[in-house]
Design an enzyme around this catalytic site. Structure first.
Site, mmCIF file in Angstrom:
data_model
loop_
_atom_site.group_PDB
_atom_site.id
_atom_site.type_symbol
_atom_site.label_atom_id
_atom_site.label_comp_id
_atom_site.label_asym_id
_atom_site.label_seq_id
_atom_site.Cartn_x
_atom_site.Cartn_y
_atom_site.Cartn_z
ATOM 1 N N THR A 50 -131.040 28.453 -39.795
ATOM 2 C CA THR A 50 -132.452 28.810 -39.771
ATOM 3 C C THR A 50 -132.669 30.319 -39.678
ATOM 4 O O THR A 50 -131.814 31.037 -39.156
ATOM 5 C CB THR A 50 -133.113 28.126 -38.549
ATOM 6 O OG1 THR A 50 -134.413 28.662 -38.342
ATOM 7 C CG2 THR A 50 -132.326 28.365 -37.267
ATOM 8 N N ASP A 51 -133.846 30.767 -40.118
ATOM 9 C CA ASP A 51 -134.181 32.191 -39.984
ATOM 10 C C ASP A 51 -134.475 32.567 -38.527
ATOM 11 O O ASP A 51 -134.505 33.745 -38.176
ATOM 12 C CB ASP A 51 -135.376 32.562 -40.874
ATOM 13 C CG ASP A 51 -136.655 31.774 -40.596
ATOM 14 O OD1 ASP A 51 -136.641 30.896 -39.697
ATOM 15 O OD2 ASP A 51 -137.671 32.029 -41.267
ATOM 16 N N GLU A 52 -134.676 31.540 -37.663
ATOM 17 C CA GLU A 52 -135.051 31.838 -36.270
ATOM 18 C C GLU A 52 -133.942 32.542 -35.502
ATOM 19 O O GLU A 52 -134.192 33.129 -34.457
ATOM 20 C CB GLU A 52 -135.452 30.555 -35.540
ATOM 21 C CG GLU A 52 -136.641 29.883 -36.180
ATOM 22 C CD GLU A 52 -137.375 28.912 -35.263
ATOM 23 O OE1 GLU A 52 -137.126 28.898 -34.054
ATOM 24 O OE2 GLU A 52 -138.221 28.172 -35.799
ATOM 25 N N ASN A 94 -139.639 24.865 -43.600
ATOM 26 C CA ASN A 94 -139.800 23.899 -44.700
ATOM 27 C C ASN A 94 -141.016 23.026 -44.460
ATOM 28 O O ASN A 94 -141.404 22.793 -43.315
ATOM 29 C CB ASN A 94 -138.597 22.958 -44.756
ATOM 30 C CG ASN A 94 -137.343 23.593 -45.322
ATOM 31 O OD1 ASN A 94 -136.562 22.928 -45.987
ATOM 32 N ND2 ASN A 94 -137.115 24.875 -45.087
ATOM 33 N N GLY A 118 -142.427 32.162 -25.162
ATOM 34 C CA GLY A 118 -141.485 32.954 -25.973
ATOM 35 C C GLY A 118 -141.773 32.857 -27.470
ATOM 36 O O GLY A 118 -140.866 33.020 -28.280
ATOM 37 N N TYR A 162 -133.655 26.486 -28.875
ATOM 38 C CA TYR A 162 -133.306 25.979 -30.216
ATOM 39 C C TYR A 162 -132.586 27.055 -31.029
ATOM 40 O O TYR A 162 -131.479 26.849 -31.537
ATOM 41 C CB TYR A 162 -134.564 25.505 -30.968
ATOM 42 C CG TYR A 162 -134.342 25.357 -32.462
ATOM 43 C CD1 TYR A 162 -133.507 24.364 -32.969
ATOM 44 C CD2 TYR A 162 -134.947 26.238 -33.376
ATOM 45 C CE1 TYR A 162 -133.279 24.245 -34.339
ATOM 46 C CE2 TYR A 162 -134.733 26.119 -34.743
ATOM 47 C CZ TYR A 162 -133.895 25.115 -35.220
ATOM 48 O OH TYR A 162 -133.659 25.001 -36.573
ATOM 49 N N SER A 199 -129.197 27.993 -29.771
ATOM 50 C CA SER A 199 -128.141 27.008 -30.056
ATOM 51 C C SER A 199 -127.754 27.049 -31.538
ATOM 52 O O SER A 199 -126.585 26.878 -31.883
ATOM 53 C CB SER A 199 -128.569 25.596 -29.632
ATOM 54 O OG SER A 199 -129.657 25.153 -30.422
ATOM 55 N N LYS A 200 -128.717 27.308 -32.412
ATOM 56 C CA LYS A 200 -128.380 27.433 -33.841
ATOM 57 C C LYS A 200 -127.550 28.713 -34.050
ATOM 58 O O LYS A 200 -126.602 28.734 -34.840
ATOM 59 C CB LYS A 200 -129.647 27.480 -34.715
ATOM 60 C CG LYS A 200 -130.392 26.162 -34.841
ATOM 61 C CD LYS A 200 -129.590 25.034 -35.496
ATOM 62 C CE LYS A 200 -129.391 25.205 -36.976
ATOM 63 N NZ LYS A 200 -128.777 23.993 -37.591
ATOM 64 N N SER A 223 -134.003 19.890 -33.814
ATOM 65 C CA SER A 223 -134.644 20.908 -34.652
ATOM 66 C C SER A 223 -136.006 21.412 -34.165
ATOM 67 O O SER A 223 -136.567 22.308 -34.777
ATOM 68 C CB SER A 223 -134.811 20.343 -36.069
ATOM 69 O OG SER A 223 -135.785 19.312 -36.059
#
Ligand code: NAD
Ligand code: DAU
Length: 360
Positions: free
Chosen positions: A136-138, A192, A299, A162, A165-166, A87
């Site tokens: 996630t919002d990412e 969070n 990034g 990350y 991959s999400k 995460s």
């Protein structure tokens, strides 16, 4: 009695979710927590519930097909809540492969095993089975400082290993829903904070460092914006989506609580000063002089901001804890759990598992 399979339940959000669910449903549900106990998994987070007879811990990697199939074969699972993931963005920049392995492949294994367990000979699924993928919002990328929000319809544009991959794992869940009509939902949540958060993430890191008079590293100009949500509100949203959400839908979850990183740091410092008693020696250590601007994250996404309109309109979910209260509760929790923080920063918490399960 409904049986939940929670993955990653020894981590930050997973353990808060398990606490939330037992507080809400007590003996009406059973929870099986599958976690590989990576550096981020900590069974101390679940110490107060580990003896419940409606709770079981299984140490397993979500990439291990046999182990996950066995959990489904030995239990009639009604709900999957899939948290397990690597995460932390900074770690993904250094070691991207493990993110692909756990987040993409691990999600594929979870989907396959749930599908195999729940599918009927005609290709439909047993009644009332649901898989919730926590994302996630990412995945939506970065917003400009001038405005705009992430909606469920915003195109995916991940930047870090990350978030890529999400995004990959979200796409797999969407593919299973589209191809097999697999009964799932996806939630995409903002940042969070709260109890049990590993002190590599901004808020617990700043609390921990400030209390020890250590430097407070600010990436770049400190003006990157995140949308902070108290973790219990996220746990509640996940439960409400499984209870009231429409299957196959994605719901964005966010606090409408956008703040620049530097603002967060000032709020933490002010709150620590306010909450520490005058005779506490740590009070003298907590100071703005500790703020240290460091090289920017590669990034680095500029701004995240969730539009939680859909979850509010369809399900009636809204955050209950405002940031001012949430940060106080979080700091109070860290004051009361000095031992937890010490064990986590020294790595001792991993011995807890070895002692408990005699694995050493
Ligand atoms: P965390 O890093 O605190 O916990 C992750 C948990 O997953 C740990 O207990 C770890 O041991 C376990 N795990 C890791 N790899 C595993 C594997 N291969 N097999 C089994 N278990 C494994 O993470 P978190 O912050 O609690 O996030 C939980 C989920 O929520 C993640 O999917 C994350 O992408 C998502 N999310 C997090 C946030 C946030 O702000 N932290 C926001 C939105 C979404
Ligand atoms: O938006 C949801 C995401 O929030 C989750 O999907 C991720 O799992 C979670 O880790 C979090 O990602 P961020 O990268 O936003 O969180 P982090 O706490 O690492 O950083 C928050 C902001 O603070 C970010 O802009 C980077 C900055 N930062 C972070 C650290 C650790 C600093 O300036 N200094 C630091 O030391």
């Amino acid at each position: 009695m409904r049986t939940y399979l929670v993955t990653g339940g020894a981590g930050f959000i997973g353990s808060n979710y398990i606490h939330y669910m037992f507080k809400k449903y007590d003996k009406e549900i059973r929870i099986i927590n599958v976690d590989a106990l990576t550096y981020a998994g900590n069974l101390e987070n679940l110490k107060d519930i580990e003896k419940r007879d409606n709770y079981t811990f299984v140490k397993a990697d979500i990439c291990d097909k046999e182990a996950i199939s066995r959990v489904f074969a030995e239990n009639d699972i009604d709900r999957v809540v899939h948290f397990a993931a690597e995460s932390h963005v900074d770690r993904s920049i250094k070691h991207p492969e493990v993110f692909v392995q756990t987040n993409v492949l691990g999600t594929a294994v979870m989907l396959n095993c749930a599908k195999a367990a729940w599918e009927l000979p005609d290709g439909s699924f047993k009644a009332d089975k649901k898989f919730l993928h926590v994302s996630t919002d990412e995945v939506y990328g970065s917003l400009s400082e001038d405005g705009g929000y992430f909606y469920e319809t915003t195109p995916y544009a991940p930047h870090s290993p990350y978030s890529a991959s999400k995004a990959g794992s979200d796409m797999l869940v969407k593919a299973y829903m589209d191809t097999y009509h697999f009964p799932a939902n996806i939630t995409n949540c903002s940042n969070n904070y709260g109890p049990y958060q590993f002190p590599e993430k901004l808020i617990p890191l700043i609390i921990n460092n400030a209390l020890q008079g250590k430097k407070l590293p600010v990436y770049g100009d400190g003006r990157n914006v995140r949308d902070w949500l108290y973790v219990e509100d996220h746990a509640k949203a996940i439960d409400m989506v499984q209870e009231k959400g429409r299957l196959f839908e994605t719901y964005n979850v966010g606090g409408h609580n956008e703040k620049q990183n530097i603002e967060i740091i000032h709020i933490i410092l002010d709150t620590l000063q306010e909450m520490l008693p005058d005779d506490d020696p740590r009070k003298a250590l907590v100071s703005e002089d500790l703020i240290t601007y460091v090289e920017d994250r590669k990034g680095h996404d500029r701004r995240y901001a969730i539009a939680p309109d859909k979850i509010k309109a369809e399900i009636g979910w809204e955050p209950e804890t405002c940031f001012k209260d949430g940060i106080k509760k979080t700091i109070a929790w860290f004051f009361e759990h000095e031992e937890w923080l010490k064990n986590v920063t020294s790595g001792d918490y991993q011995k807890y598992y070895e002692d408990m399960y005699h694995t050493k």
